[in-house]
Scaffold this motif. Structure first.
Motif, mmCIF file in Angstrom:
data_model
loop_
_atom_site.group_PDB
_atom_site.id
_atom_site.type_symbol
_atom_site.label_atom_id
_atom_site.label_comp_id
_atom_site.label_asym_id
_atom_site.label_seq_id
_atom_site.Cartn_x
_atom_site.Cartn_y
_atom_site.Cartn_z
ATOM 1 N N GLU A 1 0.840 -1.191 0.000
ATOM 2 C CA GLU A 1 0.000 0.000 0.000
ATOM 3 C C GLU A 1 0.881 1.250 0.000
ATOM 4 O O GLU A 1 1.844 1.344 0.765
ATOM 5 C CB GLU A 1 -0.913 0.010 1.229
ATOM 6 N N CYS B 1 0.751 5.756 -0.325
ATOM 7 C CA CYS B 1 -0.073 6.957 -0.342
ATOM 8 C C CYS B 1 -0.197 7.443 -1.793
ATOM 9 O O CYS B 1 0.557 7.025 -2.668
ATOM 10 C CB CYS B 1 0.515 8.037 0.559
ATOM 11 N N ARG B 2 -1.143 8.357 -2.019
ATOM 12 C CA ARG B 2 -1.404 8.786 -3.404
ATOM 13 C C ARG B 2 -0.174 9.437 -4.031
ATOM 14 O O ARG B 2 0.143 9.182 -5.201
ATOM 15 C CB ARG B 2 -2.580 9.752 -3.434
ATOM 16 N N ASN B 3 0.525 10.289 -3.315
ATOM 17 C CA ASN B 3 1.714 10.926 -3.895
ATOM 18 C C ASN B 3 2.786 9.897 -4.249
ATOM 19 O O ASN B 3 3.466 10.021 -5.278
ATOM 20 C CB ASN B 3 2.286 11.971 -2.944
ATOM 21 N N GLN C 1 2.202 6.814 -5.086
ATOM 22 C CA GLN C 1 1.706 6.141 -6.281
ATOM 23 C C GLN C 1 2.014 6.957 -7.532
ATOM 24 O O GLN C 1 2.483 6.422 -8.543
ATOM 25 C CB GLN C 1 0.197 5.912 -6.173
ATOM 26 N N THR D 1 8.146 12.520 -0.487
ATOM 27 C CA THR D 1 7.515 11.351 -1.088
ATOM 28 C C THR D 1 8.525 10.229 -1.308
ATOM 29 O O THR D 1 8.221 9.052 -1.101
ATOM 30 C CB THR D 1 6.846 11.737 -2.414
ATOM 31 N N LYS E 1 9.040 8.297 1.761
ATOM 32 C CA LYS E 1 7.923 7.436 2.156
ATOM 33 C C LYS E 1 7.872 6.121 1.382
ATOM 34 O O LYS E 1 7.101 5.228 1.750
ATOM 35 C CB LYS E 1 6.598 8.183 1.957
#
Length: 248
Positions: free
Chosen positions: A30, A32-34, A36, A73, A76
């Motif tokens: 999984e 986070c959107r950023n 991805q 990002t 992360k």
């Protein structure tokens, strides 16, 4: 004393067609959107500069703020034996071992187009028939451009595949490829021409004329235009009005 054999690193797989999905080994990861967005862009390009990437992913803020968001990002992203993205000075490079479905699809489609007329395997390339869009629901400009590029490549590959299968005397498979093209873009004439060519190759004049007339009606209703002369000349009866009247 021999060196200990290092265990093989788990495979990295990135899916961008249909939905975003990352797997390390057999386990989904999984993000986070950023993260991805970052991984999707670098996965597509393979190599990109930090400045370009920050400007594309965060266009609404200052360059300093965008580069800060990029650093955050990157931090992360999952960390393991092999980083998903390697930092080489001002360049970010996708891991060499990361398998990206878009690249597999592109190789398959280009192989069909470039091998026009060459023998094909006994099965159809499923990646071409699936028709899954790139990152559905993502509306950023770079996604829209890449999505349209892949759509056009798929359509050309399907048309080429169907034409080749017709010449090889495999009409059932040719129909599957041609219908996949027509379903993707119903107003695109080339896919319909291949369908008619398959019917004519099998001697099914009635079905060929019926499909031509159905496409002609659709084109008239949607765009107010007629099929091309090239399409019309495919039928034994060239004049469009007589083609319908002469249908058995």
């Amino acid at each position: 004393m021999s060196e200990a054999i290092k265990p093989a690193s788990p495979p990295l797989r990135l899916w961008l067609l249909g939905q975003f999905r990352l797997e390390i080994g057999a386990e989904p990861v999984e993000l986070c959107r950023n993260a991805q967005r970052l991984l999707a862009f670098v996965g597509l390009r393979g190599r990109v500069s930090r400045t370009v990437l920050a400007g594309i992913l965060w266009p609404e803020v200052t360059e300093e703020h965008a580069r800060g968001s990029l650093r955050t990002t990157l931090w992360k992203l999952p960390r393991g034996d092999r980083p998903l993205i390697q930092c080489c000075g001002d360049w970010l490079v996708a891991a060499e071992t990361m398998q990206v479905d878009v690249h597999t699809f592109t190789e398959t489609a280009l192989g069909v187009v470039q091998g026009h007329g060459s023998p094909l395997p006994g099965h159809l390339p499923l990646g071409l028939l699936g028709g899954e869009d790139l990152l559905p629901g993502w509306d950023e400009d770079w996604v829209l451009l890449e999505r349209e590029r892949l759509r056009q490549l798929r359509l050309h590959a399907l048309d080429t595949l169907a034409e080749t299968l017709v010449r090889q005397g495999r009409p059932a498979l040719a129909l599957e490829a041609a219908w996949a093209s027509v379903r993707t873009e119903p107003l695109r004439e080339s896919g319909h021409r291949v369908l008619v060519a398959v019917h004519l190759a099998e001697g099914n004049l009635s079905e060929a004329v019926h499909h031509y007339q159905a496409f002609r009606q659709l084109l008239n209703e949607e765009l107010g235009v007629e099929p091309s002369p090239q399409f019309t000349r495919m039928l034994p009866v060239h004049r469009q009005g007589r083609a319908l009247r002469d249908r058995p």
